[in-house]
Write a protein that holds these residues in place. Structure first.
Motif, PDB file in Angstrom:
ATOM      1  N   LEU A 302       0.804  -1.151   0.031  1.00  0.00           N
ATOM      2  CA  LEU A 302       0.138   0.119  -0.052  1.00  0.00           C
ATOM      3  C   LEU A 302       1.090   1.321  -0.040  1.00  0.00           C
ATOM      4  N   ALA A 303       0.552   2.326  -0.638  1.00  0.00           N
ATOM      5  CA  ALA A 303       0.946   3.706  -0.674  1.00  0.00           C
ATOM      6  C   ALA A 303       0.044   4.519  -0.422  1.00  0.00           C
ATOM      7  N   PHE A 304       0.331   5.505   0.505  1.00  0.00           N
ATOM      8  CA  PHE A 304      -0.751   6.449   0.859  1.00  0.00           C
ATOM      9  C   PHE A 304      -0.145   7.948   1.030  1.00  0.00           C
ATOM     10  N   TYR A 305      -1.040   8.808   0.751  1.00  0.00           N
ATOM     11  CA  TYR A 305      -0.514  10.294   0.840  1.00  0.00           C
ATOM     12  C   TYR A 305      -1.642  11.308   1.466  1.00  0.00           C
ATOM     13  N   SER A 306      -1.483  11.882   2.290  1.00  0.00           N
ATOM     14  CA  SER A 306      -2.322  13.090   2.444  1.00  0.00           C
ATOM     15  C   SER A 306      -1.786  14.511   2.709  1.00  0.00           C
ATOM     16  N   PHE A 307      -2.520  15.472   2.459  1.00  0.00           N
ATOM     17  CA  PHE A 307      -2.048  16.855   2.483  1.00  0.00           C
ATOM     18  C   PHE A 307      -3.308  17.767   3.177  1.00  0.00           C
ATOM     19  N   TYR A 308      -2.862  18.323   4.029  1.00  0.00           N
ATOM     20  CA  TYR A 308      -3.695  19.288   5.032  1.00  0.00           C
ATOM     21  C   TYR A 308      -3.189  20.754   4.807  1.00  0.00           C
ATOM     22  N   HIS A 309      -4.105  21.711   4.681  1.00  0.00           N
ATOM     23  CA  HIS A 309      -3.627  23.038   4.529  1.00  0.00           C
ATOM     24  C   HIS A 309      -4.827  23.758   5.192  1.00  0.00           C
ATOM     25  N   ALA A 310      -4.245  24.661   6.297  1.00  0.00           N
ATOM     26  CA  ALA A 310      -5.206  25.489   7.006  1.00  0.00           C
ATOM     27  C   ALA A 310      -4.784  26.980   7.081  1.00  0.00           C
ATOM     28  N   GLU A 311      -5.685  27.801   6.954  1.00  0.00           N
ATOM     29  CA  GLU A 311      -5.510  29.253   7.413  1.00  0.00           C
ATOM     30  C   GLU A 311      -6.450  29.774   8.382  1.00  0.00           C
ATOM     31  N   ILE A 312      -6.174  30.081   9.496  1.00  0.00           N
ATOM     32  CA  ILE A 312      -7.102  30.203  10.591  1.00  0.00           C
ATOM     33  C   ILE A 312      -7.029  31.667  11.281  1.00  0.00           C
ATOM     34  N   GLY A 313      -7.744  32.401  11.141  1.00  0.00           N
ATOM     35  CA  GLY A 313      -7.810  33.688  11.955  1.00  0.00           C
ATOM     36  C   GLY A 313      -7.867  33.521  13.370  1.00  0.00           C
ATOM     37  N   ILE A 314      -6.937  34.484  14.201  1.00  0.00           N
ATOM     38  CA  ILE A 314      -7.067  34.553  15.512  1.00  0.00           C
ATOM     39  C   ILE A 314      -7.864  35.515  15.921  1.00  0.00           C
ATOM     40  N   LEU A 315      -8.727  35.491  16.688  1.00  0.00           N
ATOM     41  CA  LEU A 315      -9.600  36.568  17.397  1.00  0.00           C
ATOM     42  C   LEU A 315      -9.068  37.968  17.579  1.00  0.00           C
ATOM     43  N   SER A 316      -9.311  39.027  16.889  1.00  0.00           N
ATOM     44  CA  SER A 316      -8.664  40.118  16.969  1.00  0.00           C
ATOM     45  C   SER A 316      -8.526  40.621  18.719  1.00  0.00           C
ATOM     46  N   ALA A 317      -9.631  40.528  19.057  1.00  0.00           N
ATOM     47  CA  ALA A 317      -9.573  40.855  20.572  1.00  0.00           C
ATOM     48  C   ALA A 317      -8.899  40.139  21.508  1.00  0.00           C
ATOM     49  N   SER A 318      -8.283  39.148  21.102  1.00  0.00           N
ATOM     50  CA  SER A 318      -7.508  38.449  21.865  1.00  0.00           C
ATOM     51  C   SER A 318      -6.032  38.794  22.128  1.00  0.00           C
ATOM     52  N   HIS A 319      -5.627  39.663  21.185  1.00  0.00           N
ATOM     53  CA  HIS A 319      -4.175  40.231  21.125  1.00  0.00           C
ATOM     54  C   HIS A 319      -4.251  41.252  21.949  1.00  0.00           C
ATOM     55  N   ILE A 320      -3.796  41.462  23.348  1.00  0.00           N
ATOM     56  CA  ILE A 320      -3.498  42.546  24.298  1.00  0.00           C
ATOM     57  C   ILE A 320      -2.377  43.230  23.997  1.00  0.00           C
ATOM     58  N   GLY A 321      -2.252  44.495  24.380  1.00  0.00           N
ATOM     59  CA  GLY A 321      -1.049  44.959  24.122  1.00  0.00           C
ATOM     60  C   GLY A 321      -0.335  45.620  25.832  1.00  0.00           C
ATOM     61  N   ASN A 322      -1.325  45.310  26.910  1.00  0.00           N
ATOM     62  CA  ASN A 322      -0.910  45.478  28.124  1.00  0.00           C
ATOM     63  C   ASN A 322      -1.835  45.000  29.135  1.00  0.00           C
ATOM     64  N   ASN A 347      -3.986  39.624  10.222  1.00  0.00           N
ATOM     65  CA  ASN A 347      -3.100  39.044  11.507  1.00  0.00           C
ATOM     66  C   ASN A 347      -3.876  39.720  12.480  1.00  0.00           C
ATOM     67  N   PRO A 348      -3.830  38.786  13.695  1.00  0.00           N
ATOM     68  CA  PRO A 348      -2.964  37.708  13.905  1.00  0.00           C
ATOM     69  C   PRO A 348      -3.748  36.395  13.430  1.00  0.00           C
ATOM     70  N   LYS A 349      -2.902  35.486  12.859  1.00  0.00           N
ATOM     71  CA  LYS A 349      -3.430  34.330  12.229  1.00  0.00           C
ATOM     72  C   LYS A 349      -2.624  33.117  12.300  1.00  0.00           C
ATOM     73  N   GLN A 350      -2.859  31.977  11.878  1.00  0.00           N
ATOM     74  CA  GLN A 350      -2.044  30.665  11.840  1.00  0.00           C
ATOM     75  C   GLN A 350      -2.138  30.189  10.236  1.00  0.00           C
ATOM     76  N   LYS A 351      -0.890  29.809   9.657  1.00  0.00           N
ATOM     77  CA  LYS A 351      -1.036  28.988   8.392  1.00  0.00           C
ATOM     78  C   LYS A 351      -0.349  27.684   8.676  1.00  0.00           C
ATOM     79  N   VAL A 352      -0.970  26.622   8.409  1.00  0.00           N
ATOM     80  CA  VAL A 352      -0.419  25.333   8.783  1.00  0.00           C
ATOM     81  C   VAL A 352      -0.478  24.415   7.550  1.00  0.00           C
ATOM     82  N   GLU A 353       0.613  23.634   7.054  1.00  0.00           N
ATOM     83  CA  GLU A 353       0.426  22.701   6.075  1.00  0.00           C
ATOM     84  C   GLU A 353       0.942  21.486   6.781  1.00  0.00           C
TER      85      GLU A 353
END
Length: 793
Positions: A302-322, A347-353
């Protein structure tokens, strides 16, 4: 909402003349004993028999239907039926030579279910969850909770434990996708699963010796013999104003060639709470998986291959400055950033492959033994983007590339009453932290080597009593290349213990090469006893060890996905876990009940603890530090099913876990509160296989939590004012109502179509979840209406 409802009923009852039939029956062996987990395959749907050997396939069209029924060690049943009405097919399988394909499908479930409770998510439930994450699909398993970072980053938690303590295996391969982070969701497309098995505890020694919390085992959909079928699922969602499309095709040929291919695309904009938009919470996914195999009686390739790609936004309000931002968010209970709905992800966000490739070879040695070897390669690329200025605005603040090579060989031998499985594995891993981010990486570059060997034996003393024993040894070594600020090095007093790690000096930083080596022994012993009154009693005692992961060892800096500074500790020691689990299962004619208490002791338990607030050039951020303690967890999982009559069914589950920090003499942080779920389901076969289900969820407020509040000085009306920042008090409990419905419709010739309509959070309740790391900044998502079309062809 009324437009969705109108469309649903027009489509459903407009095709009420489309006849559907049900195939059901019971699968037994030559001694009339039920064969639990038998594989029943048709061109339309695949199911597995339940603990008493019974199965049911609904929604079958009139006409010829080929059915394959298989079970490890038994001759496959291949029959052709002429479906004109509901059909009962009881099958008695006889011992025979078994093809290696059957070994592949069955050995996982057979080995892990002897002495510990195992729960499975079948294809039907997976299809319902087509638009959701893997963790959300597992939520229906009693004892499984969700650890969240916002609305899209979700991890499974089993009996209060998560991340590295709950490894996930896809197609026999352990996912290596930076899984140590609580804000790193599994890189897996739920649509690629044929069956998902949840094991609570460390009994699956053939998979891992460090599964302190449990295992999630994902098996792909497989095809047998001569067949060709496909499936497409279209999902439209109101919350996020987007949708998901997933399509797959599968073929098996008489010559032995088989192949499968699947692709999924997801496109969602900002999620919405009942009272406001959760700004920058959209996400995108594109996933593909496929395999090709050649199967003969004596071997399989057996030969198997998978590919996963995601771009996920991070809640803007969760990035605090102080500290002001954090304090105000907690006190005001309203996000400090609320924009209009948009599909844009900023931004802020994540990109994952994530790439996974696997080559597998199985050889049948004789009628009772087989040998299996596979090599897998995984490549994970994670980028996390922060709010940055000028030329760095589009540059990732964290850029990690993780390459993992795995080689494993397993041998299986069966005697009349004994079954032995043994194996050996090796793993080489290289993590590269890209220095071009212009930010000191949270996790450094490192290389890691793991080696392990195991043996698991099962002894069937007699028909109603079985023993299971297993041992495992693992060797692991890890070496990192990391820069430490001299001030941090001195602050943590590393010079006294780790001066030999220093290999160079660059300005105000030490260049170090920390290296650690571990030797771990794991074991498991279990008993399964069946009684004539249909009681089954399972007992299991397991010992497991877990090494500190790279995040726990080396974290040092701002984590851009969570807006907090995380600090690892080079002094961390191995976790040592002992867990005793017992389960009582009882099945009457219409009612089944499972009662599962457990007791868990963990020495050197590693956890992330808030300790301080630190000011950087980006602002002031809370500091969370990895520490160790001795922990005791105990809990109870209970689930029941009541088939009230042929059309009505009631499901119920409740889970409670109690975690105690024995050194600090206070509760453990981030333990799931008492929760229960109950649902009532109505099925009417005569009405195009109509299904109506109303579910109720009740999550109590967590009243056992540690006090990790801290003091800070903030500006109030232009003056510096001391305040206490309450990051410890859990939010109120909540209750939700959810609805699901489906029925078969005939939209196209020779295509079996299912129309499904569902509503989550029907009453649009505003609430916050204690296990959501962004609960300080915003409410959970509100009502979500979904319309789904499933085509089987």
């Amino acid at each position: 909402m009324r437009y969705f409802i109108t469309l649903f009923f027009l489509l459903c009852f407009g095709f009420s003349g489309f006849g559907q039939f049900t195939l059901r029956g019971k699968i037994t062996n030559e001694k009339n004993q039920p064969l639990s987990g038998s594989h029943v395959h048709t061109n339309y749907k695949n199911v597995a028999s339940d603990p008493i050997g019974e199965y049911e396939i609904k929604g079958l069209p009139k006409g010829e239907l080929r059915v394959y029924i298989s079970y490890l060690g038994y001759k496959t049943c291949d029959t052709l039926l002429n479906i004109k009405e509901d059909y009962i097919l009881n099958v008695k399988l006889t011992p025979s030579e078994t093809t290696l394909k059957e070994v592949t499908v069955k050995q996982t479930s057979t080995k892990v279910s002897n002495s510990i409770s195992v729960q499975q998510i079948n294809t039907e439930r997976i299809e319902r969850s087509s638009s959701q994450t893997l963790a959300e699909a597992l939520k229906e398993v009693s004892g499984v909770s969700l650890l969240k970072t916002g609305s899209s980053i979700i991890k499974p938690m089993i009996n209060g434990l998560h991340s590295s303590r709950v490894p996930i295996f896809s197609n026999q391969v352990r996912l290596e996708d930076q899984q140590w982070g609580a804000e790193h969701a599994p890189n897996f497309d739920i649509n690629a699963a044929g069956k998902i098995t949840v094991i609570k505890g460390a009994s699956g020694l053939q998979y891992s010796g460090d599964a302190v919390g449990g295992l999630v085992i994902i098996e792909p959909l497989t095809v047998t013999k001569d067949t060709l079928f496909g499936k497409t699922i279209l999902s439209g969602l109101s919350n996020g104003r987007g949708g998901v499309i997933s399509s797959s095709i599968h073929q098996g040929k008489p010559t032995g060639w088989r192949w499968n291919a699947l692709s999924t695309f997801k496109y969602l904009g900002d999620k919405e709470a009942p009272d406001y938009v959760l700004s920058n919470t959209g996400n995108r996914e594109f996933n593909f998986s496929g395999d090709i195999s050649f199967v003969k009686k004596e071997y399989e390739v057996l030969a198997f291959y998978s590919f996963y790609h995601a771009e996920i936004g991070i809640l803007s309000a969760s990035h605090i400055g102080n500290a002001n931002d954090l304090y105000n968010s907690i006190e005001n209970q309203v996000p400090n950033v609320i924009n209009d709905f948009t599909y844009a992800i900023i931004n802020p966000k994540q990109k994952v492959e994530h790439h996974l490739a696997k080559l597998n070879y199985k050889q049948k040695i004789d009628d009772s033994s087989s040998l299996s070897t596979f090599y897998s390669f995984q490549f994970n690329h994670r980028q996390e983007y922060d709010l940055r200025r000028t030329d760095n605005a589009n540059k990732a603040a964290l850029d990690l590339e993780l390459a993992t090579h795995t080689l494993q060989t397993d041998y299986k031998k069966a005697w009349e009453k004994w079954t032995l499985k043994t194996g050996i594995n090796a793993l080489y891993q290289n993590n590269f932290a890209n220095p071009k981010t212009d930010v000191r990486p949270l996790i450094p570059s490192y290389v890691k080597f793991d080696g392990g060997l195991y043996g698991v034996g099962n002894y069937q003393i007699h028909e109603d009593l079985a023993l299971e024993m297993g041992v495992r040894y693992d060797f692991s070594t890890i070496e990192a290349t990391k820069y430490y600020q001299k001030s941090r090095w001195e602050e943590r007093d590393y010079d006294a213990d780790f001066a030999d790690f220093i290999i160079g000096e660059v300005g105000n930083q030490w260049l170090t090469k920390p290296r650690f080596t571990f030797h771990n022994f794991s074991g498991s012993f279990g008993i399964r006893k069946a009684y004539t009154s249909d009681w089954i009693w399972l007992n299991n005692l397991s010992l497991s060890n877990r090494n500190p992961n790279p995040s726990e060892f080396f974290s040092d800096g701002l984590h851009h996905s969570t807006g907090q500074i995380e600090l690892g500790d080079l002094r961390l020691q191995q976790e040592k876990s002992i867990k005793y689990s017992t389960s009582l299962l009882k099945k009457w004619n219409a009612v089944s009940v499972e009662f599962n208490p457990y007791f868990h002791w963990i020495s050197n338990f590693m956890f992330l603890k808030p300790v301080d607030f630190e000011t950087t050039i980006r602002g002031a951020f809370p500091v969370w530090e990895y520490q160790q303690t001795d922990a005791r967890l105990w809990g109870i999982d209970l689930r029941s099913q009541w088939q009230i009559n042929p059309t009505w069914k009631h499901l119920f589950s409740i889970a409670y876990v109690n975690g105690e920090n024995l050194i600090e003499n206070q509760p453990l942080i981030d333990m799931p509160p008492l929760n229960l779920s109950t649902s009532v389901q109505y099925k009417k076969s005569a009405w195009n296989e109509l299904v109506l289900e109303l579910q109720y969820e009740l999550v109590f407020q967590q009243n056992r939590y540690p006090d990790y509040n801290f003091d800070a000085t903030i500006l109030v009306d232009g003056e510096l004012t001391p305040v206490t920042v309450d990051i410890s008090t859990p939010p109120d409990g909540y209750q939700l109502f959810n609805f699901y419905s489906e029925m078969k419709v005939k939209l196209f010739p020779k295509i079996l179509t299912t129309l499904a309509f569902s509503v989550q959070n029907i009453l649009n309740i505003s609430y916050r979840d204690y296990l959501n790391r962004q609960r300080f900044f915003a409410d959970e998502t509100g009502r979500n209406i979904q319309l789904q079309l499933k085509f089987n062809y």
